[in-house]
Design a protein around this motif. Structure first.
Motif, PDB file in Angstrom:
ATOM      1  N   ARG A   1       0.848  -1.191   0.000  1.00 43.88           N
ATOM      2  CA  ARG A   1       0.000   0.000   0.000  1.00 43.88           C
ATOM      3  C   ARG A   1       0.884   1.242   0.000  1.00 43.88           C
TER       4      ARG A   1
ATOM      5  N   GLU B   1      -4.313   7.048  -2.554  1.00 46.18           N
ATOM      6  CA  GLU B   1      -4.005   5.759  -1.940  1.00 46.18           C
ATOM      7  C   GLU B   1      -4.071   4.679  -3.014  1.00 46.18           C
ATOM      8  N   LEU B   2      -3.025   3.870  -3.108  1.00 47.77           N
ATOM      9  CA  LEU B   2      -2.929   2.783  -4.084  1.00 47.77           C
ATOM     10  C   LEU B   2      -2.661   1.483  -3.340  1.00 47.77           C
ATOM     11  N   GLU B   3      -3.310   0.394  -3.781  1.00 45.46           N
ATOM     12  CA  GLU B   3      -3.114  -0.924  -3.173  1.00 45.46           C
ATOM     13  C   GLU B   3      -2.712  -1.927  -4.246  1.00 45.46           C
TER      14      GLU B   3
ATOM     15  N   LEU C   1      -2.120  -3.870  -9.454  1.00 44.26           N
ATOM     16  CA  LEU C   1      -2.840  -2.743  -8.857  1.00 44.26           C
ATOM     17  C   LEU C   1      -4.309  -3.120  -8.769  1.00 44.26           C
TER      18      LEU C   1
ATOM     19  N   ALA D   1      -7.589   1.978  -6.398  1.00 41.62           N
ATOM     20  CA  ALA D   1      -6.986   3.309  -6.312  1.00 41.62           C
ATOM     21  C   ALA D   1      -8.044   4.284  -5.836  1.00 41.62           C
TER      22      ALA D   1
ATOM     23  N   GLU E   1     -13.049   6.419  -5.868  1.00 41.00           N
ATOM     24  CA  GLU E   1     -12.367   5.136  -5.695  1.00 41.00           C
ATOM     25  C   GLU E   1     -12.814   4.186  -6.797  1.00 41.00           C
TER      26      GLU E   1
END
Length: 350
Positions: free
Chosen positions: A257, A277-279, A294, A297, A320
């Motif tokens: 993250r 925020e990126l996961e 990815l 986002a 999101e």
């Protein structure tokens, strides 16, 4: 009658007072002539010619350096004297600044001894430990703490209102800290969706970033899961607050993250905070509806008003979206894959 007047004038002319006055007048003229002759002889032919020209009625050029005398060069290291070329008095006496002694640095013998004289008495090892302990206690040994509620907000998503909390706290010194993080969400009047708790050791690896490692515990309606954590947190260029971490679960799943935010001051109290925020995931995790790569986002902005330095309510907007196989997992479960939501919350710390 005329003979009597002439006789009276003759007597007055030869009285002692008149004789003395006439004598003084002749003496003054004689002294002035002598002084003029002496000055002419000292000044030389050029000055005498100038004087004669002045008597003759010709214009005389004024010497701008008249009355100045040349002085000796200043000693090495001494500050320049603005009055060095000026005579203090008509007699040419040196000024007070010119008579000051030269300013010099310390003699070479001052650097011939040891850097730490106490080492010769107590020993180098003992003094090195003492200096390190004392300096650490004075400049880096102070313990402090902070509790920050970064986001405590309500999210309005198509009539499905949810809440979210994101808080962290730390305790320690300048180099090492115990860092705690907590983040979770749920629906108003509904079930608690889940949360994650982190306990980290944070070690400064530079003036701007800390290296963090520890454990993460996921709690919620499903099965609890434990992760190992390795990440960095700090201040990137352009005052961007960055928090990046990788997680290894007890099932062998690897996720990551990245969170970034930046405070933009509109006024002293009104602050706009863009946030992203990126996961990521290294592999598919069907049990958690997460795909590889990815997987989601979120990007948005929060406008907060700082009532005090400790308390600031805010309003915001955020978008999101799920990506890749995560989007397919969510569609199969009947969940939204993307959406825009309105935010209202507070930020506080103590």
């Amino acid at each position: 009658m005329r003979s009597y007047l002439f006789l009276a004038a003759a007597v007055a002319a030869f009285t002692p007072g008149a004789v003395l006055a006439q004598h003084d007048d002749h003496s003054a003229h004689a002294q002035e002539s002598q002084a003029t002759s002496q000055a002419d002889s000292e000044a030389g032919p050029a000055q005498a010619e100038s004087d004669h020209s002045a008597h003759a009625g010709e214009p005389v050029a004024v010497d701008p350096h008249a009355g100045h005398v040349a002085s000796a060069p200043a000693p090495e290291g001494a500050p320049p004297d603005p009055h060095a070329d000026h005579d203090a008095a008509a007699g040419g006496q040196p000024t007070e600044a010119a008579s000051l002694p030269p300013i010099a640095g310390p003699p070479p013998e001052a650097f011939s001894g040891p850097e730490y004289a106490a080492d010769g008495v107590f020993g180098e090892t003992a003094m090195a430990i003492a200096r390190r302990t004392e300096l650490g206690a004075m400049h880096g040994g102070v313990k402090s703490y902070r509790v920050l509620v970064d986001r405590l907000e309500a999210q309005l998503v198509d009539g499905q209102d949810v809440y979210l909390f994101d808080a962290q706290a730390w305790y320690g010194g300048d180099i090492d800290k115990l860092w705690l993080k907590a983040e979770g969400h749920g629906g108003f009047g509904g079930a608690f969706d889940g949360a994650e708790l982190q306990a980290l050791w944070s070690h400064a690896i530079g003036p701007w970033f800390d290296l963090q490692t520890g454990v993460r515990l996921d709690v919620g309606p499903g099965e609890d899961r434990v992760h190992l954590v390795l990440g960095v947190q700090g201040l990137a260029p352009y005052w961007i607050e960055l928090d990046a971490a990788a997680f290894l679960s007890d099932e062998g799943d690897v996720t990551a993250r990245i969170e970034a935010e930046h405070d933009m001051r509109i006024t002293q109290r009104l602050i706009l905070q863009p946030r992203a925020e990126l996961e990521f995931a290294l592999q598919d995790i069907p049990s958690r509806a997460i795909g590889s790569g990815l997987n989601s986002a979120a990007i948005g902005a929060r406008l907060r008003y700082q009532v005090t330095q400790l308390f600031a309510p805010y309003l915001g907007i955020e978008y999101e979206a799920a990506t890749g196989e995560t989007r397919d997992f969510r569609r199969a479960a009947g969940e939204k894959v993307s959406g825009l939501r309105l935010l209202a919350g507070v930020r506080a710390w103590f």
